[in-house]
Design a protein around this motif. Structure first.
Motif, PDB file in Angstrom:
ATOM      1  N   ARG A  33       0.835  -1.219   0.000  1.00  0.00           N
ATOM      2  CA  ARG A  33       0.000   0.000   0.000  1.00  0.00           C
ATOM      3  C   ARG A  33       0.861   1.256   0.000  1.00  0.00           C
ATOM      4  NH1 ARG A  33      -3.501  -2.729   4.198  1.00  0.00           N
ATOM      5  NH2 ARG A  33      -5.109  -3.743   2.951  1.00  0.00           N
ATOM      6  N   THR A  34       1.886   1.260   0.832  1.00  0.00           N
ATOM      7  CA  THR A  34       2.729   2.456   0.911  1.00  0.00           C
ATOM      8  C   THR A  34       3.557   2.627  -0.350  1.00  0.00           C
ATOM      9  OG1 THR A  34       4.450   1.246   2.112  1.00  0.00           O
ATOM     10  CG2 THR A  34       2.871   2.491   3.419  1.00  0.00           C
ATOM     11  N   ALA A  35       3.882   1.554  -1.029  1.00  0.00           N
ATOM     12  CA  ALA A  35       4.651   1.652  -2.266  1.00  0.00           C
ATOM     13  C   ALA A  35       3.813   2.254  -3.384  1.00  0.00           C
ATOM     14  CB  ALA A  35       5.162   0.276  -2.676  1.00  0.00           C
ATOM     15  N   ASN A  36       2.518   2.117  -3.283  1.00  0.00           N
ATOM     16  CA  ASN A  36       1.636   2.596  -4.347  1.00  0.00           C
ATOM     17  C   ASN A  36       0.938   3.909  -4.017  1.00  0.00           C
ATOM     18  OD1 ASN A  36       2.181   0.400  -6.006  1.00  0.00           O
ATOM     19  ND2 ASN A  36       0.650  -0.852  -4.985  1.00  0.00           N
ATOM     20  N   VAL A  37       1.278   4.530  -2.907  1.00  0.00           N
ATOM     21  CA  VAL A  37       0.631   5.782  -2.522  1.00  0.00           C
ATOM     22  C   VAL A  37       1.281   6.935  -3.281  1.00  0.00           C
ATOM     23  CG1 VAL A  37       0.276   7.406  -0.618  1.00  0.00           C
ATOM     24  CG2 VAL A  37      -0.006   4.973  -0.242  1.00  0.00           C
ATOM     25  N   GLN A  38       0.429   7.780  -3.846  1.00  0.00           N
ATOM     26  CA  GLN A  38       0.914   8.978  -4.525  1.00  0.00           C
ATOM     27  C   GLN A  38       0.266  10.183  -3.865  1.00  0.00           C
ATOM     28  OE1 GLN A  38       0.139   8.665  -8.689  1.00  0.00           O
ATOM     29  NE2 GLN A  38       1.717   7.132  -9.004  1.00  0.00           N
ATOM     30  N   TYR A  39       1.057  11.215  -3.754  1.00  0.00           N
ATOM     31  CA  TYR A  39       0.545  12.439  -3.148  1.00  0.00           C
ATOM     32  C   TYR A  39       1.141  13.615  -3.913  1.00  0.00           C
ATOM     33  CZ  TYR A  39      -0.342  16.142   0.197  1.00  0.00           C
ATOM     34  OH  TYR A  39      -0.751  17.318   0.782  1.00  0.00           O
ATOM     35  N   ASP A  40       0.301  14.527  -4.279  1.00  0.00           N
ATOM     36  CA  ASP A  40       0.762  15.740  -4.950  1.00  0.00           C
ATOM     37  C   ASP A  40       1.078  16.787  -3.887  1.00  0.00           C
ATOM     38  OD1 ASP A  40       0.473  14.722  -7.527  1.00  0.00           O
ATOM     39  OD2 ASP A  40      -1.653  15.282  -7.594  1.00  0.00           O
ATOM     40  N   TRP A 100       6.228  16.425   7.749  1.00  0.00           N
ATOM     41  CA  TRP A 100       5.447  16.200   8.963  1.00  0.00           C
ATOM     42  C   TRP A 100       3.946  16.188   8.656  1.00  0.00           C
ATOM     43  CZ3 TRP A 100       6.509  15.307  14.126  1.00  0.00           C
ATOM     44  CH2 TRP A 100       5.479  15.537  15.033  1.00  0.00           C
ATOM     45  N   SER A 101       3.467  17.190   7.946  1.00  0.00           N
ATOM     46  CA  SER A 101       2.026  17.289   7.655  1.00  0.00           C
ATOM     47  C   SER A 101       1.583  16.229   6.646  1.00  0.00           C
ATOM     48  CB  SER A 101       1.661  18.685   7.154  1.00  0.00           C
ATOM     49  OG  SER A 101       2.267  18.942   5.901  1.00  0.00           O
ATOM     50  N   ILE A 102       2.452  15.892   5.705  1.00  0.00           N
ATOM     51  CA  ILE A 102       2.093  14.862   4.724  1.00  0.00           C
ATOM     52  C   ILE A 102       1.958  13.498   5.420  1.00  0.00           C
ATOM     53  CG2 ILE A 102       2.878  13.584   2.698  1.00  0.00           C
ATOM     54  CD1 ILE A 102       4.242  16.206   1.772  1.00  0.00           C
ATOM     55  N   SER A 103       2.894  13.146   6.266  1.00  0.00           N
ATOM     56  CA  SER A 103       2.838  11.834   6.935  1.00  0.00           C
ATOM     57  C   SER A 103       1.684  11.769   7.933  1.00  0.00           C
ATOM     58  CB  SER A 103       4.158  11.499   7.622  1.00  0.00           C
ATOM     59  OG  SER A 103       4.415  12.388   8.683  1.00  0.00           O
ATOM     60  N   ALA A 104       1.177  12.923   8.376  1.00  0.00           N
ATOM     61  CA  ALA A 104       0.051  12.944   9.311  1.00  0.00           C
ATOM     62  C   ALA A 104      -1.278  12.680   8.615  1.00  0.00           C
ATOM     63  CB  ALA A 104      -0.007  14.278  10.038  1.00  0.00           C
ATOM     64  N   LYS A 105      -1.332  12.822   7.295  1.00  0.00           N
ATOM     65  CA  LYS A 105      -2.579  12.617   6.549  1.00  0.00           C
ATOM     66  C   LYS A 105      -3.010  11.158   6.642  1.00  0.00           C
ATOM     67  CE  LYS A 105      -1.896  16.426   3.390  1.00  0.00           C
ATOM     68  NZ  LYS A 105      -2.885  17.286   3.966  1.00  0.00           N
ATOM     69  N   GLU A 107      -4.540   9.244   4.600  1.00  0.00           N
ATOM     70  CA  GLU A 107      -4.293   8.401   3.435  1.00  0.00           C
ATOM     71  C   GLU A 107      -2.810   8.068   3.256  1.00  0.00           C
ATOM     72  OE1 GLU A 107      -4.555  12.688   1.944  1.00  0.00           O
ATOM     73  OE2 GLU A 107      -5.681  11.437   3.325  1.00  0.00           O
ATOM     74  N   ILE A 108      -1.953   8.710   4.034  1.00  0.00           N
ATOM     75  CA  ILE A 108      -0.517   8.417   3.950  1.00  0.00           C
ATOM     76  C   ILE A 108      -0.147   7.473   5.109  1.00  0.00           C
ATOM     77  CG2 ILE A 108       1.818   9.386   3.817  1.00  0.00           C
ATOM     78  CD1 ILE A 108      -0.020  10.198   1.469  1.00  0.00           C
ATOM     79  N   TYR A 109       0.208   8.030   6.276  1.00  0.00           N
ATOM     80  CA  TYR A 109       0.578   7.198   7.429  1.00  0.00           C
ATOM     81  C   TYR A 109      -0.301   7.446   8.647  1.00  0.00           C
ATOM     82  CZ  TYR A 109       4.883   6.156   4.893  1.00  0.00           C
ATOM     83  OH  TYR A 109       5.780   5.752   3.956  1.00  0.00           O
ATOM     84  N   ALA A 110      -1.046   8.519   8.639  1.00  0.00           N
ATOM     85  CA  ALA A 110      -1.872   8.910   9.783  1.00  0.00           C
ATOM     86  C   ALA A 110      -1.039   9.068  11.050  1.00  0.00           C
ATOM     87  CB  ALA A 110      -3.010   7.919   9.999  1.00  0.00           C
ATOM     88  N   ASP A 111       0.218   9.411  10.859  1.00  0.00           N
ATOM     89  CA  ASP A 111       1.134   9.572  11.991  1.00  0.00           C
ATOM     90  C   ASP A 111       2.257  10.524  11.559  1.00  0.00           C
ATOM     91  OD1 ASP A 111       2.863   9.422  14.136  1.00  0.00           O
ATOM     92  OD2 ASP A 111       3.205   7.267  13.969  1.00  0.00           O
ATOM     93  N   PRO A 112       2.295  11.737  12.117  1.00  0.00           N
ATOM     94  CA  PRO A 112       3.304  12.702  11.676  1.00  0.00           C
ATOM     95  C   PRO A 112       4.736  12.258  11.969  1.00  0.00           C
ATOM     96  CG  PRO A 112       2.133  13.525  13.593  1.00  0.00           C
ATOM     97  CD  PRO A 112       1.431  12.276  13.155  1.00  0.00           C
TER      98      PRO A 112
END
Length: 190
Positions: free
Chosen positions: A155-162, A170-175, A177-182
């Motif tokens: 799942r993490t290998a296929n995640v794309q984020y613009d 920090w804010s991206i990893s907190a999302k 759909e990403i990791y839900a953990d900053p």
């Protein structure tokens, strides 16, 4: 006088019959402390297995009634401790089978999802093969434990984020759909 003689004969006969009857009717067997400990251990083991199955909301409908029968049998003065242990073990076995079935069903879904992914590494393919073998052997927990990290990796290998202006790792990893953990931002950095 004959009557007295008969009476003297009657007393020893009554005593002998009373003694024979008393020996023939032995009181119910009292459980030893070892038996009581075995019963307690069997019931406690069944309760723990049932609690685990209930926590997954995956328990068979008669498992708790079998445990109740075991507890009733153990509590009854005339109850068989052997039967109580047998019933408790049956309830425990059913609960453990239910838990295994839960993980087996979850693992089958994950296996199907992972099998549809193309471009797996040799390591990932080996994990998938091992999980398939575990599923074929009805080893639900083993298959689930093999597939959970594999699915997370896929799942993490296929995640794309613009990335947009103002984003930070920090804010991206907190999302969600990403990791839900900053605190997982180093994974993005790597």
């Amino acid at each position: 006088m004959k009557r007295m003689f008969f009476g003297k004969q009657l007393v020893p006969a009554v005593l002998v019959l009373g003694l024979v009857a008393g020996c023939a009717s032995t009181p119910p067997e009292q459980p030893t402390s070892d038996q009581s400990a075995e019963v307690t251990q069997a019931i406690d083991s069944a309760k723990a297995a049932i609690a685990k199955a209930k926590s997954l909301d995956w328990i068979w409908r008669d498992t708790e009634s079998i445990l109740k029968s075991a507890e009733d049998e153990a509590a009854s003065p005339e109850g068989s401790k052997t039967l109580a242990i047998s019933l408790a073990n049956k309830a425990r076995d059913q609960a453990e089978l239910a838990v295994n079935q839960y993980y087996l069903e979850k693992a089958k879904i994950m296996f199907d999802d992972a099998s549809s992914v193309s471009g797996l590494t040799a390591n990932q393919q080996n994990t998938l093969t091992d999980a398939g073998t575990a599923i074929a052997n009805a080893e639900g927990r083993k298959a689930y434990d093999l597939l959970t990290p594999l699915m997370t990796e896929l799942r993490t290998a296929n995640v794309q984020y613009d990335v947009i202006r103002g984003d930070s790792l920090w804010s991206i990893s907190a999302k969600s759909e990403i990791y839900a953990d900053p605190y997982q931002w180093p994974l993005i950095y790597k």
